[in-house]
Write an enzyme that holds these catalytic residues in place. Structure first.
Site, PDB file in Angstrom:
ATOM      1  N   ALA A  23       0.799  -1.393   0.093  1.00  0.00           N
ATOM      2  CA  ALA A  23       0.269   0.051   0.027  1.00  0.00           C
ATOM      3  C   ALA A  23       1.346   1.265  -0.002  1.00  0.00           C
ATOM      4  CB  ALA A  23      -1.089   0.147   1.743  1.00  0.00           C
ATOM      5  N   SER A  43      -7.501   1.259   8.508  1.00  0.00           N
ATOM      6  CA  SER A  43      -6.463   0.451   8.783  1.00  0.00           C
ATOM      7  C   SER A  43      -7.769  -1.153   9.901  1.00  0.00           C
ATOM      8  CB  SER A  43      -5.188   0.741   9.878  1.00  0.00           C
ATOM      9  OG  SER A  43      -4.637  -0.423   9.947  1.00  0.00           O
ATOM     10  N   ARG A  44      -7.076  -1.781  10.228  1.00  0.00           N
ATOM     11  CA  ARG A  44      -7.634  -1.627  11.563  1.00  0.00           C
ATOM     12  C   ARG A  44      -7.256  -1.674  13.105  1.00  0.00           C
ATOM     13  NH1 ARG A  44      -5.745  -7.927  10.827  1.00  0.00           N
ATOM     14  NH2 ARG A  44      -4.238  -6.978  10.559  1.00  0.00           N
ATOM     15  N   TYR A  67     -12.322  -0.098   8.631  1.00  0.00           N
ATOM     16  CA  TYR A  67     -12.267  -0.463   7.169  1.00  0.00           C
ATOM     17  C   TYR A  67     -13.829  -0.780   6.686  1.00  0.00           C
ATOM     18  CZ  TYR A  67      -8.010  -3.557   7.381  1.00  0.00           C
ATOM     19  OH  TYR A  67      -6.524  -3.860   7.053  1.00  0.00           O
ATOM     20  N   HIS A  88      -9.449 -10.133   0.791  1.00  0.00           N
ATOM     21  CA  HIS A  88      -9.643  -9.616  -0.720  1.00  0.00           C
ATOM     22  C   HIS A  88     -11.377  -9.602  -1.019  1.00  0.00           C
ATOM     23  CE1 HIS A  88      -5.354  -9.228  -2.687  1.00  0.00           C
ATOM     24  NE2 HIS A  88      -5.298  -8.333  -1.782  1.00  0.00           N
ATOM     25  N   LYS A 106      -2.857  -7.890  -6.487  1.00  0.00           N
ATOM     26  CA  LYS A 106      -2.882  -9.237  -7.111  1.00  0.00           C
ATOM     27  C   LYS A 106      -3.162 -10.150  -6.279  1.00  0.00           C
ATOM     28  CE  LYS A 106       0.938  -9.100  -6.281  1.00  0.00           C
ATOM     29  NZ  LYS A 106       2.057 -10.410  -5.465  1.00  0.00           N
ATOM     30  N   ASP A 187       1.849 -15.377  -4.788  1.00  0.00           N
ATOM     31  CA  ASP A 187       2.570 -14.132  -4.545  1.00  0.00           C
ATOM     32  C   ASP A 187       2.698 -13.633  -5.279  1.00  0.00           C
ATOM     33  OD1 ASP A 187       4.567 -12.193  -2.723  1.00  0.00           O
ATOM     34  OD2 ASP A 187       2.303 -12.570  -1.821  1.00  0.00           O
TER      35      ASP A 187
END
Length: 343
Positions: A23, A43-44, A67, A88, A106, A187
């Site tokens: 990010a 953010s959390r 969020y 996601h 992604k 990943d």
């Protein structure tokens, strides 16, 4: 929210959901796009959101400690979902239900079923959705793909690409925890598979072999593939070794090489000297982009999202939903063949 954002004097307003490493990279490049502004970070942890907003946001960038609060922000046009893969779908759903457009990091999900569900959610809510496959927008990659299609380098017969690094982290790290969608294929393997898709077309056959961890994720995976017109692929992804990060495309008249292929500075064309007078080739030369690479290369996907939103589009023609789903199906099938399955 309107179907498009026609006012050219008003930048597209972005919100970032999750404030991790990727990010930060994307937000740094977002600041280089004149038509985009980061107005909110979520953010959390409120402290994490505040730090991110202060570091990367435009003046007055708002920090949200959840969020749900981020997606409810009325000033946000589009949400960049940057949480771990396995989350996601949940987070894209929050954004769609709040009326926001989405660029999702992604791979969009860890399973085909979840990816299909995300696309369906976007359609149901009539919102834009694009996978943040930034390599597809990279000017050098696009230039190489265009030149290959135009026949400048002859007929491609073999593409090799590799991507890997050593992960030295706790078992609950997102790169190692199966619950978060960990594994070399999701990943890193997504890059060579997408690269091959962009340059060679849709794979006709793919096979894989892999080394698995005790927790059941792929630590190292090698893929062989067959593509249209007889082209073949060899590709590797690794969480245990430092790869060259290179890609090479062998053709009937020479070879293209890309250093660090998923964000290259140029491609080098080396012709075969015995090609003959009836197959003229360029001298040893670099293949450069027709447009400059902005920042670290992430800016170009942001530019595309902005362009699509102003045009009222719901998917990008560069990374359409069908392409995202095709690569997801390839990865899921390859992982299943080596014994990796996600809940």
């Amino acid at each position: 929210m309107s179907d498009s954002i026609p006012d050219p004097d008003r930048p597209i307003r972005w919100g970032v959901l999750a404030t991790g490493k990727i990010a930060g990279k994307v937000a740094t490049d977002l600041a280089l796009v004149p038509d985009a502004t980061l107005v909110a970070a979520g953010s959390r942890s409120l402290a994490s959101a505040e730090e991110f907003a202060a570091t990367h946001g435009a003046p007055g960038c708002r920090a949200h400690g959840s969020y749900e609060s981020l997606v409810a922000d009325p000033e946000v046009d589009v949400v960049y979902v940057a949480s771990p893969h396995a989350l996601h779908l949940e987070h894209a759903r929050l954004a769609f239900e709040a009326g926001k457009h989405v660029m999702c990091e992604k791979p969009v999900t860890v399973t085909v079923a979840d990816a299909e569900a995300m696309v369906e959610l976007a359609r149901r809510h009539d919102r834009f959705l694009m996978e943040a496959m930034w390599t597809a927008f990279h000017p050098v990659v696009r230039a190489v793909a265009a030149d290959l299609r135009a026949g400048r380098f002859g007929r491609p017969s073999h593409l090799h690409a590799e991507l890997g690094f050593v992960v030295d982290a706790a078992p609950d790290d997102r790169l190692l925890d199966p619950a978060l969608g960990a594994g070399a294929m999701l990943d890193m393997g997504v890059y060579p598979l997408t690269f091959a898709h962009l340059l060679l077309g849709e794979a006709e056959q793919l096979t894989a072999t892999a080394t698995l961890s005790d927790s059941g994720i792929d630590l190292d995976i090698a893929v062989a593939g067959h593509y249209p017109d007889g082209a073949v692929l060899t590709a590797t992804a690794s969480l245990t070794s430092w790869s060259s990060r290179r890609a090479s495309i062998g053709t009937d008249t020479g070879r293209l090489d890309l250093v660090d292929f998923h964000h290259p500075t140029a491609a080098t064309w080396t012709p075969h000297t015995a090609a003959g007078p009836d197959q003229p080739v360029d001298l040893l030369a670099e293949v450069t982009a027709t447009e400059p690479v902005v920042g670290a290369g992430y800016a170009h996907e942001i530019v595309e999202v902005n362009r699509c939103l102003r045009a009222g589009l719901r998917e990008s023609p560069v990374v359409p939903h069908a392409q995202t789903l095709t690569i997801m199906r390839q990865m899921e099938a390859l992982l299943a063949s080596v014994g990796v399955r996600y809940a």
